[in-house]
Design a protein around this motif. Structure first.
Motif, mmCIF file in Angstrom:
data_model
loop_
_atom_site.group_PDB
_atom_site.id
_atom_site.type_symbol
_atom_site.label_atom_id
_atom_site.label_comp_id
_atom_site.label_asym_id
_atom_site.label_seq_id
_atom_site.Cartn_x
_atom_site.Cartn_y
_atom_site.Cartn_z
ATOM 1 N N TRP A 36 19.014 22.739 -23.169
ATOM 2 C CA TRP A 36 19.952 22.617 -24.295
ATOM 3 C C TRP A 36 21.373 22.651 -23.718
ATOM 4 C CZ3 TRP A 36 19.133 21.476 -29.298
ATOM 5 C CH2 TRP A 36 17.865 21.653 -29.834
ATOM 6 N N PHE A 37 22.191 21.754 -24.218
ATOM 7 C CA PHE A 37 23.592 21.675 -23.853
ATOM 8 C C PHE A 37 24.405 21.621 -25.133
ATOM 9 C CE2 PHE A 37 23.346 20.730 -19.261
ATOM 10 C CZ PHE A 37 21.991 20.520 -19.145
ATOM 11 N N ARG A 38 25.698 21.856 -25.009
ATOM 12 C CA ARG A 38 26.558 21.719 -26.180
ATOM 13 C C ARG A 38 27.905 21.154 -25.757
ATOM 14 N NH1 ARG A 38 27.935 28.072 -27.766
ATOM 15 N NH2 ARG A 38 29.236 28.528 -25.943
ATOM 16 N N GLN A 39 28.538 20.519 -26.729
ATOM 17 C CA GLN A 39 29.850 19.922 -26.476
ATOM 18 C C GLN A 39 30.749 20.197 -27.664
ATOM 19 O OE1 GLN A 39 29.775 15.758 -25.437
ATOM 20 N NE2 GLN A 39 31.816 15.879 -24.506
ATOM 21 N N VAL A 48 23.600 25.337 -21.850
ATOM 22 C CA VAL A 48 23.357 26.524 -22.659
ATOM 23 C C VAL A 48 22.113 27.262 -22.138
ATOM 24 C CG1 VAL A 48 22.776 27.397 -24.950
ATOM 25 C CG2 VAL A 48 24.396 25.494 -24.716
ATOM 26 N N ALA A 49 21.002 26.549 -22.060
ATOM 27 C CA ALA A 49 19.748 27.185 -21.641
ATOM 28 C C ALA A 49 18.763 26.122 -21.185
ATOM 29 C CB ALA A 49 19.139 27.988 -22.800
ATOM 30 N N ALA A 50 17.745 26.555 -20.464
ATOM 31 C CA ALA A 50 16.700 25.638 -20.019
ATOM 32 C C ALA A 50 15.381 26.392 -19.926
ATOM 33 C CB ALA A 50 17.050 25.010 -18.682
ATOM 34 N N ASN A 74 4.299 23.449 -26.674
ATOM 35 C CA ASN A 74 3.808 22.184 -26.134
ATOM 36 C C ASN A 74 2.788 21.526 -27.059
ATOM 37 O OD1 ASN A 74 5.490 22.489 -23.966
ATOM 38 N ND2 ASN A 74 3.876 22.952 -22.483
ATOM 39 N N ALA A 75 2.118 22.305 -27.872
ATOM 40 C CA ALA A 75 1.172 21.718 -28.831
ATOM 41 C C ALA A 75 1.904 20.924 -29.904
ATOM 42 C CB ALA A 75 0.326 22.807 -29.467
ATOM 43 N N LYS A 76 3.159 21.286 -30.162
ATOM 44 C CA LYS A 76 3.959 20.585 -31.172
ATOM 45 C C LYS A 76 5.014 19.680 -30.549
ATOM 46 C CE LYS A 76 3.432 24.175 -34.692
ATOM 47 N NZ LYS A 76 4.145 25.123 -35.603
ATOM 48 N N ASN A 77 5.028 19.595 -29.223
ATOM 49 C CA ASN A 77 6.014 18.758 -28.520
ATOM 50 C C ASN A 77 7.438 19.087 -28.954
ATOM 51 O OD1 ASN A 77 3.879 17.528 -27.292
ATOM 52 N ND2 ASN A 77 4.170 15.524 -28.225
ATOM 53 N N THR A 78 7.724 20.375 -29.039
ATOM 54 C CA THR A 78 9.017 20.807 -29.570
ATOM 55 C C THR A 78 9.591 21.939 -28.732
ATOM 56 O OG1 THR A 78 8.343 20.173 -31.820
ATOM 57 C CG2 THR A 78 10.223 21.659 -31.614
ATOM 58 N N VAL A 79 10.891 21.863 -28.523
ATOM 59 C CA VAL A 79 11.626 22.954 -27.892
ATOM 60 C C VAL A 79 12.620 23.491 -28.904
ATOM 61 C CG1 VAL A 79 13.344 21.390 -26.868
ATOM 62 C CG2 VAL A 79 12.941 23.642 -25.857
ATOM 63 N N TYR A 80 12.842 24.789 -28.854
ATOM 64 C CA TYR A 80 13.694 25.459 -29.828
ATOM 65 C C TYR A 80 14.850 26.180 -29.144
ATOM 66 C CZ TYR A 80 9.378 24.927 -32.534
ATOM 67 O OH TYR A 80 8.261 24.417 -33.147
ATOM 68 N N LEU A 81 15.911 26.373 -29.923
ATOM 69 C CA LEU A 81 17.012 27.227 -29.493
ATOM 70 C C LEU A 81 17.374 28.126 -30.676
ATOM 71 C CD1 LEU A 81 18.981 27.832 -27.121
ATOM 72 C CD2 LEU A 81 20.631 26.388 -28.340
ATOM 73 N N GLN A 82 17.051 29.384 -30.548
ATOM 74 C CA GLN A 82 17.423 30.377 -31.551
ATOM 75 C C GLN A 82 18.790 30.928 -31.185
ATOM 76 O OE1 GLN A 82 15.653 31.483 -34.349
ATOM 77 N NE2 GLN A 82 17.446 32.739 -34.852
ATOM 78 N N VAL A 83 19.702 30.878 -32.150
ATOM 79 C CA VAL A 83 21.051 31.382 -31.916
ATOM 80 C C VAL A 83 21.359 32.434 -32.967
ATOM 81 C CG1 VAL A 83 23.459 30.797 -31.533
ATOM 82 C CG2 VAL A 83 21.690 29.089 -31.093
ATOM 83 N N ASN A 84 21.658 33.623 -32.524
ATOM 84 C CA ASN A 84 21.963 34.732 -33.422
ATOM 85 C C ASN A 84 23.441 35.099 -33.345
ATOM 86 O OD1 ASN A 84 19.193 34.941 -34.081
ATOM 87 N ND2 ASN A 84 18.819 36.275 -32.318
ATOM 88 N N SER A 85 23.894 35.793 -34.369
ATOM 89 C CA SER A 85 25.285 36.274 -34.409
ATOM 90 C C SER A 85 26.264 35.176 -34.035
ATOM 91 C CB SER A 85 25.437 37.470 -33.459
ATOM 92 O OG SER A 85 24.548 38.509 -33.811
ATOM 93 N N TYR A 94 25.092 20.162 -30.397
ATOM 94 C CA TYR A 94 24.071 20.697 -29.503
ATOM 95 C C TYR A 94 23.076 19.583 -29.167
ATOM 96 C CZ TYR A 94 25.817 25.407 -30.031
ATOM 97 O OH TYR A 94 26.612 26.541 -29.978
ATOM 98 N N TYR A 95 22.845 19.409 -27.881
ATOM 99 C CA TYR A 95 21.959 18.356 -27.389
ATOM 100 C C TYR A 95 20.776 18.962 -26.652
ATOM 101 C CZ TYR A 95 26.073 15.338 -27.974
ATOM 102 O OH TYR A 95 27.147 14.660 -28.473
ATOM 103 N N CYS A 96 19.614 18.376 -26.830
ATOM 104 C CA CYS A 96 18.516 18.735 -25.939
ATOM 105 C C CYS A 96 18.342 17.620 -24.926
ATOM 106 C CB CYS A 96 17.220 19.013 -26.688
ATOM 107 S SG CYS A 96 16.409 17.591 -27.404
ATOM 108 N N ALA A 97 17.779 17.983 -23.789
ATOM 109 C CA ALA A 97 17.599 17.044 -22.690
ATOM 110 C C ALA A 97 16.283 17.337 -21.990
ATOM 111 C CB ALA A 97 18.763 17.168 -21.704
ATOM 112 N N ALA A 98 15.725 16.299 -21.415
ATOM 113 C CA ALA A 98 14.430 16.435 -20.747
ATOM 114 C C ALA A 98 14.520 15.947 -19.307
ATOM 115 C CB ALA A 98 13.363 15.632 -21.493
#
Length: 126
Positions: A36-39, A48-50, A74-85, A94-98
């Motif tokens: 995950w990246f952000r601009q 941001v994170a990987a 991986n069963a749902k082919n999805t990556v998440y980013l939880q952001v609190n506060s 926010y961009y995801c990248a593979a």
């Protein structure tokens, strides 16, 4: 080829939480490490994170430690980013990248990722 579609962004207030999602299609999702990246407006895109291919290893930028959590299903082919506060300075697209292959120590480098989503806007009001 991998197609990535982010979702979950929006307009929120400071202190709120969001969970961003990135749905992948095409190449086998579990063969890709994800980031995950952000601009922010007027700024360069920043890491941001990987997460590794099977989720056993996660990496965070210093600015993301403590409030951000990356995960994948991986069963749902999805990556998440939880952001609190959330803070106003989290306002960004926010961009995801593979990356096809294992998570590298240079995970923060944009050039290491072959596929990018179109981004999801997160706006945090004070």
């Amino acid at each position: 080829q991998v197609q990535l579609v982010e979702s979950g962004g929006g307009l929120v207030q400071a202190g709120d939480s969001l969970r961003l999602s990135c749905a992948a299609s095409g190449r086998t999702f579990s063969s890709c490490s994800m980031g995950w990246f952000r601009q922010a407006p007027g700024k360069e895109r920043e890491p941001v994170a990987a997460i590794s291919r099977f989720g056993s290893i996660t990496k965070y930028a210093d600015s993301a430690k403590g409030r951000f959590t990356i995960s994948r299903d991986n069963a749902k082919n999805t990556v998440y980013l939880q952001v609190n506060s959330l803070k106003p300075e989290d306002t960004a697209v926010y961009y995801c990248a593979a990356r096809n292959g294992p998570l590298l120590s240079i995970w923060t480098s944009l050039s290491e990722y072959e596929y990018w989503g179109q981004g999801t806007q997160v706006t945090v009001s004070s």
